[in-house]
Design an enzyme around this catalytic site. Structure first.
Site, short mmCIF file in Angstrom:
data_model
loop_
_atom_site.label_atom_id
_atom_site.label_comp_id
_atom_site.label_asym_id
_atom_site.label_seq_id
_atom_site.Cartn_x
_atom_site.Cartn_y
_atom_site.Cartn_z
N CYS A 145 0.83 -1.20 0.00
CA CYS A 145 0.00 0.00 0.00
C CYS A 145 0.87 1.26 0.00
O CYS A 145 1.55 1.56 0.98
CB CYS A 145 -0.91 -0.05 1.24
SG CYS A 145 -1.77 1.47 1.60
N CYS A 159 0.10 3.74 2.75
CA CYS A 159 0.58 3.18 4.03
C CYS A 159 2.07 3.45 4.20
O CYS A 159 2.52 3.83 5.28
CB CYS A 159 0.33 1.66 4.09
SG CYS A 159 -1.39 1.17 4.00
#
Length: 94
Positions: A10, A13
């Site tokens: 991600c 993230c």
């Protein structure tokens, strides 16, 4: 306790990780935890994580904040101030 639900693939993230780590270092009075949703899918499912990153805050085992999306450093600091204010309000009620 502040919990960051994330995954290695991600991009947001990965961008949020340094902000989370800096906040953790700056606020040792708060417990910070990270949950990799790839290696802990049961925990992510139990927390009903629908998108990542998702940041959750718990006070005395009660969920007091849950919001998906990466935060900027400023937004993270504002959240921590709000959570500390919540602690003060709870202490006043005791």
């Amino acid at each position: 306790m502040l919990v960051d639900f994330w995954a290695p693939w991600c991009g947001p993230c990965r961008g949020f990780a340094p902000i989370f780590d800096e906040a953790s270092a700056a606020h040792p009075e708060i417990a910070f935890a990270k949950v990799n949703t790839e290696t802990q899918p049961d925990l992510a499912q139990a927390a009903r994580i629908a998108s990542i990153p998702t940041l959750m805050a718990f006070k005395d085992g009660i969920l007091v904040h849950s919001k998906p999306g990466a935060l900027s450093s400023g937004a993270m600091e504002q959240l921590l101030v709000q959570l500390k204010h919540l602690d003060a309000e709870i202490a006043e009620d005791d």
